[in-house]
Design an enzyme around this catalytic site. Structure first.
Site, PDB file in Angstrom:
ATOM      1  CD  GLU A  66      -4.527  -1.698   2.205  1.00 22.83           C
ATOM      2  OE1 GLU A  66      -5.303  -0.913   3.176  1.00 22.83           O
ATOM      3  OE2 GLU A  66      -3.441  -2.091   2.557  1.00 22.83           O
ATOM      4  CG  ASP A  76      -4.900  -1.597   9.030  1.00 21.60           C
ATOM      5  OD1 ASP A  76      -4.564  -1.496  10.282  1.00 21.60           O
ATOM      6  OD2 ASP A  76      -5.020  -1.116   8.375  1.00 21.60           O
ATOM      7  CG  ASP A  89      -7.317   2.830  10.348  1.00 23.27           C
ATOM      8  OD1 ASP A  89      -7.193   1.229   9.888  1.00 23.27           O
ATOM      9  OD2 ASP A  89      -6.875   3.712   9.651  1.00 23.27           O
ATOM     10  CE  LYS A 127      -6.801   6.073   3.557  1.00 21.84           C
ATOM     11  NZ  LYS A 127      -4.941   6.111   4.331  1.00 21.84           N
ATOM     12  CG  ASP A 161      -8.253   4.283   6.353  1.00 20.05           C
ATOM     13  OD1 ASP A 161      -9.094   3.344   7.348  1.00 20.05           O
ATOM     14  OD2 ASP A 161      -7.002   4.402   6.226  1.00 20.05           O
ATOM     15  CD1 TRP A 207      -2.876   1.720   0.777  1.00 20.74           C
ATOM     16  CD2 TRP A 207      -1.240   2.581   2.345  1.00 20.74           C
ATOM     17  NE1 TRP A 207      -2.905   2.714   1.212  1.00 20.74           N
ATOM     18  CE2 TRP A 207      -2.043   3.424   1.556  1.00 20.74           C
ATOM     19  CE3 TRP A 207      -0.545   2.272   3.328  1.00 20.74           C
ATOM     20  CZ2 TRP A 207      -1.928   4.867   3.101  1.00 20.74           C
ATOM     21  CZ3 TRP A 207       0.043   4.004   3.722  1.00 20.74           C
ATOM     22  CH2 TRP A 207      -0.925   5.062   3.739  1.00 20.74           C
ATOM     23  CG  HIS A 238      -7.986   2.106   3.060  1.00 21.06           C
ATOM     24  ND1 HIS A 238      -7.403   1.984   2.337  1.00 21.06           N
ATOM     25  CD2 HIS A 238      -7.866   2.798   2.949  1.00 21.06           C
ATOM     26  CE1 HIS A 238      -5.983   1.586   3.062  1.00 21.06           C
ATOM     27  NE2 HIS A 238      -6.682   2.528   4.179  1.00 21.06           N
ATOM     28  CG  ASP A 268      -8.717  -0.564   5.293  1.00 20.79           C
ATOM     29  OD1 ASP A 268      -9.501  -0.676   5.503  1.00 20.79           O
ATOM     30  OD2 ASP A 268      -7.895  -0.785   6.237  1.00 20.79           O
ATOM     31  CG  HIS A 280      -6.116  -4.442   5.748  1.00 17.47           C
ATOM     32  ND1 HIS A 280      -5.077  -4.049   5.888  1.00 17.47           N
ATOM     33  CD2 HIS A 280      -5.279  -6.123   5.723  1.00 17.47           C
ATOM     34  CE1 HIS A 280      -3.645  -4.395   5.326  1.00 17.47           C
ATOM     35  NE2 HIS A 280      -4.344  -5.971   5.408  1.00 17.47           N
TER      36      HIS A 280
END
Length: 415
Positions: free
Chosen positions: A222, A322, A292, A224, A290, A181, A258, A255, A282
């Site tokens: 990955e 993640d 997390d 985003k 994003d 990523w 993302h 993810d 993820h």
């Protein structure tokens, strides 16, 4: 087995659901636990403050400050999490000894030997990520940079990471998922969207041109949608990564933080499985962006799990977590997130998909809705409690007592 479990098992059996089969399937489904929750994504190579559009907020006491502390904290979390686990490492967690220090393009398997020993002793697999952020050469673009020296540095870093991933797989007897990523993007409207993506494509091609065992190293890419400082343009967009992965026979990684707030990975997964042998995930919890946050037992987490199960993809979806929250006890964050992901998988395994599929084909949407709603209040918690007991981990909230004791005995003394 408790009486409650036996009664719950019978209730599910009346719906045509084999509880023992569900428990057995979950027992063999690994979830990869990310190391970077334990130290706020700092790592051990001392390359610089966190960058790449990533933020860790909070200053809860007891953060891991070195490899031993991080491994001790991971051990503590693993004791409280049932089921099959893996550990997901970033390259910035290389362990240097005897005063040695090399830059990221020169890291070697020997710098991760202690992680391999740690994983071997606990029967864990390892996954890996090049760390293409928090570094002086990541202050602008990286693999898409107009500066060839910058691109070459990160190409060498990714190739070094492939060699390390192959070492992990050889030593541990299980393939290593290696995820690329990049934080490349622009804050404002670009004058040229194509050229950085062309350079990124060429850099990836050069990385993958090296000779490596594709059975041992599962390279994935990955995407985003945006990040802090790259709000207007992201080089590694979803369209780029999906097309690149498909045409280069590597894995796409999605993810669920993302994407735009109205997009959900649970809806994308079935489409991806039609065109890719394996898909990596993820799982996180985005709050407006994003961000997390710790994974909860929420609707989207459950829906992602349902898609994995209903599409018979438990061996095709490689799943890791993640998130990083420094505002709460970091070990509790791991335990909550990991247990919630496994809860979601168990909940998904206790659904009558064959019947739901038949009803959908027959157009009986009333009964589909009825069944799905009634199952929400089935005695799922009694099945989960039994699963925890069989794995010899604390049932329900009892695990929190162990975390608080560890906080008093260990974390509070770190200063």
């Amino acid at each position: 087995m408790s009486q409650r479990f036996l009664e719950a098992k019978e209730i599910y059996q009346n719906m045509g659901i084999d509880v023992e089969q569900a428990i057995s399937q979950l027992q063999n489904f690994p979830v990869s636990m990310h190391c970077w929750q334990g130290d706020d994504v700092v790592g051990f190579d001392g390359a610089g403050s966190l960058s790449g559009g990533i933020q860790t907020t909070g200053n809860y006491p007891g953060k891991a400050r070195n490899p031993k502390e991080l491994m001790d904290d991971i051990d503590m979390a693993l004791k409280l999490i049932p089921g099959k686990k893996r550990i997901n490492l970033h390259a910035s967690y290389a362990i240097f000894e005897d005063g040695e220090k090399v830059d990221r393009d020169a890291i070697e398997p020997k710098h991760f030997q202690k992680w391999v020993e740690f994983a071997k002793e606990r029967g864990l697999g390892l996954d890996f990520n090049p760390t293409i952020f928090s570094h002086p050469k990541a202050e602008g673009l990286t693999l898409s940079s107009a500066d060839k020296d910058i691109r070459d540095f990160w190409i060498r870093h990714c190739q070094a990471c492939i060699r390390i991933s192959e070492y992990f797989a050889s030593e541990l007897g299980t393939p290593c998922l290696m995820n690329i990523w990049i934080p490349d993007g622009l804050k404002d409207i670009p004058g040229d969207r194509l050229t950085p993506r062309k350079r990124f494509k060429e850099s990836l091609d050069e990385i993958l041109s090296m000779d490596y065992d594709k059975e041992k190293v599962l390279v994935c890419l990955e995407s985003k949608v945006f990040g802090i400082g790259m709000e207007s343009y992201t080089v590694g967009s979803s369209e780029f990564t999906i097309n690149y992965a498909k045409t280069r026979d590597i894995l796409p990684l999605m993810d669920n933080g993302h994407y735009h707030p109205t997009e959900v990975v649970s809806d994308k997964l079935s489409a991806m499985l039609l065109f890719h042998d394996k898909v990596a995930l993820h799982v996180t919890r985005p709050v407006r962006w994003d961000s997390d946050h710790v994974v909860l037992f929420d609707d989207e987490t459950k829906e992602i799990a349902k898609e994995i199960v209903r599409n018979d993809a438990m061996e095709r979806v490689l799943l890791g977590l993640d998130f990083f929250d420094a505002s709460i006890n970091r070990i509790a964050a791991w335990v909550v997130g990991m247990r919630n992901m496994q809860k979601a998988m168990l909940f998904a395994l206790l659904q009558p998909y064959d019947e739901l599929r038949t009803l959908q084909d027959a157009g009986d949407f009333t009964k589909i809705m009825m069944i799905q709603e009634e199952l929400k209040t089935y005695p799922f918690s009694d099945i989960w409690d039994e699963y925890c007991q069989r794995n010899q981990v604390p049932v329900r909230e009892k695990w929190y007592q162990d975390v608080k004791k560890y906080e008093t005995d260990v974390l509070a003394k770190r200063g």
